[in-house]
Design a protein around this motif. Structure first.
Motif: not given
Length: 422
Positions: A49-57, A59-66, A74-76, A140-145
């Protein structure tokens, strides 16, 4: 006719980027299988669960701001799909070296290739904190990392920005990291080390007198499959970092990188196998797996300049180092169930420091400065983040949940329901 050649090069380099990105994405499956095989059966569902969820997180966080923090995309990613063919052809035509010049490819392919690297860095963390961390705390840490910590250090290295406006690792120190021994692998290990220190060891791992107790993984065939998947995915990881395929020189460079990547993995496995046999008088499969991965990590910082034999030697030394590192961390009571900190952190540092041996453009001082900057930033930022998460929601599951297995407490299901053994 010239425009047709430029269009073909654009299409070829874009497609190559995408294929290599897909190979790196498949490394997420490799990490999942490797870690699922090296943890106990009662903790398998949660690690998957951690491995597949962290991949989704990621992808999303890098798109949003990373991506914006790292490269200014550019954001988004608004407007990433826009392309002016005439402008692209003009870029080709305006260059004196024309077809032989640097890469020009679709912006979306660059994002895709970069985002799977972010997920790789975060995957390193999941195995090190396995079997006793709360799933929510990890998320939560995955979001920040993936949204902040990794993109910041990436902006100072591959992004070409100065470190907090003070100095540039590339321009001022000549720091070089071809595909990420430090930027990706050591960074992931630094984040993992910070979490492991605050989390503590698994119950029963160390005896009252300091003795080390082995906790075998539940599925070594699965772990071996994971290693092979990672080995294959690494061709995209290193090969794609050439950034170009569509001319003779770069096509040859890609072939060299593939060859050296494979050679280093083989050398790493052999080195770990031999040292493990000397130390234990047994052929330790888990050391073999980590030896292959260590060889891959070691060559990642510079797979384009060594000869295949030198690449094999670099991997071989990486395999020796990882065995020593795993045993040393165990003696220090740093409990890493899968050896991630040793493979990606200790050997990642070795990979950075060996670059000047074959690459005249790098210096030992510059490599050391880059390594220190990456490690200090990621470790300190991660430690603070883990501390905040610990204060707000806690990091560790209860003793009862750890004993019963985090599959039930965190996910509500077992990976192997037909079996009753824990």
């Amino acid at each position: 006719m010239e425009n047709n050649i430029y269009e073909l090069q654009y299409a070829m380099d874009t497609f190559y980027f995408l294929v290599c990105g897909a190979l790196v994405m498949w490394m997420a499956a490799g990490f999942a299988m490797l870690e699922a095989g090296l943890v106990r059966a009662k903790n398998t569902t949660e690690i998957l669960t951690k491995n597949i969820a962290l991949y989704a997180i990621a992808c999303t966080m890098y798109l949003v701001c990373g991506y914006e923090l790292m490269y200014g995309g550019g954001f988004f990613l608004d407007g990433i799909a826009d392309v002016d063919p005439a402008a692209v052809l003009g870029d080709f035509a305006a260059r004196e070296d024309g077809f032989q010049g640097g890469s020009i490819y679709a912006g979306a392919s660059d994002f895709f290739f970069q985002v799977v690297f972010v997920a790789t860095a975060m995957s390193i963390v999941s195995g090190a904190v396995a079997e006793r961390m709360k799933l929510g705390a990890f998320m939560v840490f995955a979001v920040v990392m993936t949204g902040f910590i990794y993109p910041m250090e990436g902006s100072w290295t591959w992004g070409g920005n100065s470190v907090f406006g003070m100095f540039s690792l590339g321009d001022d120190f000549g720091f070089s990291d071809f595909a990420g021994s430090g930027i990706v692998h050591m960074a992931g290990a630094a984040a993992a080390l910070a979490g492991v220190i605050l989390l503590g060891a698994r119950k029963g791992k160390y005896g009252p007198n300091g003795e080390i107790r082995a906790i075998p993984g539940a599925n070594l065939p699965l772990a071996t499959l994971g290693c092979f998947i990672l080995w294959m995915g690494w061709f995209g990881f290193n090969g794609g970092s050439v950034l170009k395929l569509g001319d003779i020189a770069n096509a040859n460079a890609v072939a060299v990188v593939f060859t050296n990547t494979n050679a280093a993995a083989a050398g790493g496995l052999i080195g770990a196998l031999l040292l493990a046999f000397v130390l234990f008088r047994k052929a330790d499969l888990t050391m073999c797996l980590n030896g292959a991965l260590a060889g891959l990590v070691a060559i990642t910082a510079e797979p384009s300049t060594p000869t295949p034999f030198v690449a094999t030697l670099i991997g071989f030394v990486g395999g020796l180092i990882v065995v020593v590192a795993i045993l040393t961390l165990d003696k220090m009571k740093i409990d890493d169930p899968v050896g991630a900190i040793s493979v990606h952190g200790v050997v990642g540092l070795f990979g950075l420091m060996v670059v000047p041996v074959t690459n005249d453009g790098a210096s030992f001082g510059g490599q050391l400065m880059g390594a220190i900057t990456i490690f200090v930033w990621v470790f300190v930022a991660s430690f603070i983040t883990w501390m905040i998460i610990k204060a707000v929601m806690g990091l560790r599951v209860s003793e009862e949940a750890e004993y019963e297995g985090v599959d039930i407490s965190e996910c509500g299901m077992e990976a192997y329901p037909e079996f009753t053994g824990k």
